[in-house]
Design a protein around this motif. Structure first.
Motif: not given
Length: 90
Positions: A42-67
């Protein structure tokens, strides 16, 4: 190969310690993307920032959970920021 897109569906809460992100692949073959998510308090501080890798099928969409993760596991997340461009994983 083209970059994908990422869209925030839901942000982390006190009980669900992850963001839900939809990743879209515009390519004609399955690709791994890196999605950048920042969890902010709430103060604008970063709790965490990360890159999350996900595999997505051809011409598709995936919904993923980023911890939330990081060094502040009990920090309250006020909002999430997702880069709209999903980068090709190298």
């Amino acid at each position: 190969m083209r970059e994908g897109t990422a869209r925030l569906i839901t942000c982390a809460t006190a009980t669900a310690r992850y963001a839900t992100v939809e990743v879209t692949n515009p390519n004609g073959k399955a690709v791994r993307f890196d999605v950048h998510v920042a969890f902010v308090d709430s103060s604008g501080g970063t709790v965490n920032a990360l890159f999350h890798e996900v595999k997505v099928p051809a011409n598709g969409k995936v919904t993923t959970k980023v911890p939330v993760g990081g060094d502040r596991p009990d920090a309250v997340v006020d909002h999430c920021e997702v880069d709209p461009e999903a980068l090709l994983h190298t």
